[in-house]
Motif scaffolding. Structure first.
Motif, PDB file in Angstrom:
ATOM      1  N   ILE A 109      -3.769  -4.273  -6.621  1.00 12.08           N
ATOM      2  CA  ILE A 109      -3.520  -4.702  -5.245  1.00 12.08           C
ATOM      3  C   ILE A 109      -4.433  -5.856  -4.346  1.00 12.08           C
ATOM      4  O   ILE A 109      -3.712  -6.829  -3.664  1.00 12.08           O
ATOM      5  CB  ILE A 109      -3.230  -3.660  -4.563  1.00 12.08           C
ATOM      6  N   SER A 110      -5.545  -5.210  -4.492  1.00 14.51           N
ATOM      7  CA  SER A 110      -6.374  -6.201  -3.788  1.00 14.51           C
ATOM      8  C   SER A 110      -6.458  -7.606  -4.498  1.00 14.51           C
ATOM      9  O   SER A 110      -6.899  -8.769  -3.523  1.00 14.51           O
ATOM     10  CB  SER A 110      -7.453  -5.638  -4.186  1.00 14.51           C
ATOM     11  N   TYR A 111      -6.255  -7.524  -5.870  1.00 14.87           N
ATOM     12  CA  TYR A 111      -6.579  -9.027  -6.779  1.00 14.87           C
ATOM     13  C   TYR A 111      -5.412 -10.289  -6.192  1.00 14.87           C
ATOM     14  O   TYR A 111      -5.352 -11.062  -5.690  1.00 14.87           O
ATOM     15  CB  TYR A 111      -6.604  -8.591  -8.100  1.00 14.87           C
ATOM     16  N   LEU A 112      -3.708  -8.928  -5.669  1.00 20.19           N
ATOM     17  CA  LEU A 112      -2.867  -9.792  -6.284  1.00 20.19           C
ATOM     18  C   LEU A 112      -2.651 -10.210  -3.934  1.00 20.19           C
ATOM     19  O   LEU A 112      -2.977 -11.638  -4.230  1.00 20.19           O
ATOM     20  CB  LEU A 112      -1.427  -9.011  -5.947  1.00 20.19           C
ATOM     21  N   LEU A 113      -3.679  -9.420  -3.147  1.00 23.09           N
ATOM     22  CA  LEU A 113      -3.406  -9.664  -1.730  1.00 23.09           C
ATOM     23  C   LEU A 113      -4.265 -10.388  -1.659  1.00 23.09           C
ATOM     24  O   LEU A 113      -4.777 -10.904  -0.637  1.00 23.09           O
ATOM     25  CB  LEU A 113      -3.426  -8.682  -1.118  1.00 23.09           C
ATOM     26  N   ASP A 114      -5.795 -11.209  -2.389  1.00 22.30           N
ATOM     27  CA  ASP A 114      -7.023 -11.340  -2.111  1.00 22.30           C
ATOM     28  C   ASP A 114      -7.983 -10.894  -1.707  1.00 22.30           C
ATOM     29  O   ASP A 114      -7.844 -12.198  -0.463  1.00 22.30           O
ATOM     30  CB  ASP A 114      -6.869 -12.816  -2.035  1.00 22.30           C
ATOM     31  N   ILE A 115      -7.942  -9.466  -1.690  1.00 21.46           N
ATOM     32  CA  ILE A 115      -8.592  -9.049  -0.518  1.00 21.46           C
ATOM     33  C   ILE A 115     -10.102  -8.928  -1.125  1.00 21.46           C
ATOM     34  O   ILE A 115     -10.544  -8.773  -2.087  1.00 21.46           O
ATOM     35  CB  ILE A 115      -8.183  -8.038  -0.444  1.00 21.46           C
ATOM     36  N   ARG A 116     -10.719  -9.479   0.381  1.00 24.28           N
ATOM     37  CA  ARG A 116     -12.484  -9.193  -0.072  1.00 24.28           C
ATOM     38  C   ARG A 116     -13.302  -8.120  -0.404  1.00 24.28           C
ATOM     39  O   ARG A 116     -12.463  -7.270   0.567  1.00 24.28           O
ATOM     40  CB  ARG A 116     -13.194 -10.663   0.975  1.00 24.28           C
ATOM     41  N   PHE A 156       0.866  -1.254   0.317  1.00 22.20           N
ATOM     42  CA  PHE A 156      -0.383  -0.343   0.397  1.00 22.20           C
ATOM     43  C   PHE A 156       1.437   1.378  -0.060  1.00 22.20           C
ATOM     44  O   PHE A 156       0.212   2.501  -0.319  1.00 22.20           O
ATOM     45  CB  PHE A 156      -1.026   0.218   1.153  1.00 22.20           C
ATOM     46  N   PHE A 157       1.558   0.939   0.533  1.00 22.64           N
ATOM     47  CA  PHE A 157       3.042   2.369   0.634  1.00 22.64           C
ATOM     48  C   PHE A 157       3.480   2.758  -1.325  1.00 22.64           C
ATOM     49  O   PHE A 157       3.020   3.985  -1.563  1.00 22.64           O
ATOM     50  CB  PHE A 157       4.480   1.672   1.190  1.00 22.64           C
TER      51      PHE A 157
END
Length: 263
Positions: free
Chosen positions: A58-65, A16-17
Motif C-alpha cells: 500500500i505504501s508503494y501504491l500510494l507513493d508514501i515516503r 488503510f481500512f
C-alpha cells in the motif's frame, strides 16, 4: 471497530481500512475451529508476514515516503497488535474452548448421573451408548474432528429412552439435554442427529448415525450368532447410512467415509 473509529477521526482513506480488514480476516480463517486455538506461533507469524507485506504494498501504491517516524509507528502498531492477539487467543482458549472441553469431558464419563441411571434402567442401552461413544471418538480422531464432543454425542444420542420408550425419541433426548444444561454445541448435534434441526448435518452427527447403526447391528447379531463378520457389518452400516435421509445433507465427504470405514 477501533480502526474504523480511528480512521474517521483522522480522515484516512479506504486503503488503510482495507489493510486492517484483510489482515484481521486472515486471523478469522486461521482460528475458525476450536482445535486451532492450540496453535499460536504459526498463525501470528503468518499474520505478521501478511501485515508487513500488505503495508509495504500500500505504501508503494500510494507513493508514501518511508521515514524513521513512519517505520517506528508501523512497527509499534504491529507489536501492539501481536500483543493483543496473543492475549486474546489465550483468554478465548482458557475461558471458552477449554471450559467447554472440560464440561464435555465431565459428562462423557460412564459414572455421570444420567449414564448411571441409564445403566440401571436398561443395560443394553447403556452398553450401546458406551460402544457408540468409543467408536465416535475413534472415527472423529481419524478424520480430524473434536473427539470430546463426538464421544459425548455417542453417549447421549439416545438418552431419551430414560423417558419410557422409543416413541418420539429425538424430542425426548433433546428435552433431557436442555434440562441438564448440556453445552450448546452438543445440543445442536443432538438436534442434527434427531433430524430436529433443518440445517445441514455435521460430520460429528453423521459419524454418530453410522456408529450407532453398526453397534446396534452387532449387538443384535450376538443374540443369535457366535461369530460376527465385522466387514459385512461395517458394509451394512455404511449402506444404511447412504440410504438414510440425513446423508443427503451430511457434510461428510467420500474421503471421510473411506477413512471411517478403515477406522
Amino acid at each position: 471497530l477501533f480502526i474504523g473509529l480511528a480512521m474517521i477521526a483522522t480522515g484516512e482513506g479506504g486503503w488503510f481500512f482495507l489493510y486492517y480488514f484483510i489482515c484481521t480476516l486472515s486471523l478469522l480463517f486461521m482460528y475458525s475451529k476450536a482445535p486451532d486455538y492450540e496453535r499460536l506461533i504459526r498463525p501470528v507469524l503468518l499474520f505478521l508476514i501478511l501485515r508487513t507485506g500488505f503495508f509495504a504494498f500500500i505504501s508503494y501504491l500510494l507513493d508514501i515516503r518511508f521515514t524513521p517516524v513512519l517505520l517506528m509507528e508501523a512497527a509499534g502498531g504491529v507489536l501492539l497488535d501481536i500483543l493483543i492477539i496473543t492475549i486474546g487467543i489465550y483468554r478465548i482458549r482458557q475461558d471458552v474452548v477449554n471450559r467447554t472441553a472440560l464440561r464435555l469431558s465431565a459428562i462423557s464419563d460412564p459414572e455421570h448421573s444420567l449414564l448411571k441411571e441409564l445403566r440401571k434402567e436398561d443395560r443394553d442401552e447403556f452398553f450401546r451408548a458406551v460402544h457408540t461413544a468409543y467408536l465416535c471418538s475413534s472415527c472423529a480422531r481419524k478424520i480430524g474432528l473434536d473427539e470430546t464432543i463426538s464421544k459425548a454425542l455417542g453417549y447421549y444420542h439416545r438418552i431419551g429412552v430414560l423417558r419410557g420408550d422409543n416413541l418420539n425419541l429425538p424430542q425426548k433426548t433433546l428435552s433431557i439435554a436442555i434440562e441438564h444444561g448440556f453445552e450448546p454445541e452438543l445440543i445442536e448435534l443432538i438436534r442434527e442427529y434427531g433430524s430436529i434441526s433443518g440445517s445441514s448435518v455435521s460430520k460429528e452427527a453423521s459419524i454418530a448415525v453410522i456408529c450407532d447403526s453398526l453397534v446396534n447391528d452387532i449387538t443384535e447379531r450376538f443374540k443369535t450368532e457366535q461369530e460376527i463378520d465385522y466387514d459385512q457389518a461395517i458394509a451394512k452400516a455404511l449402506e444404511l447410512y447412504k440410504n438414510d435421509r440425513r446423508s443427503s445433507s451430511s457434510l461428510l465427504s467420500l474421503k471421510d467415509l473411506r477413512d471411517i470405514e478403515r477406522c
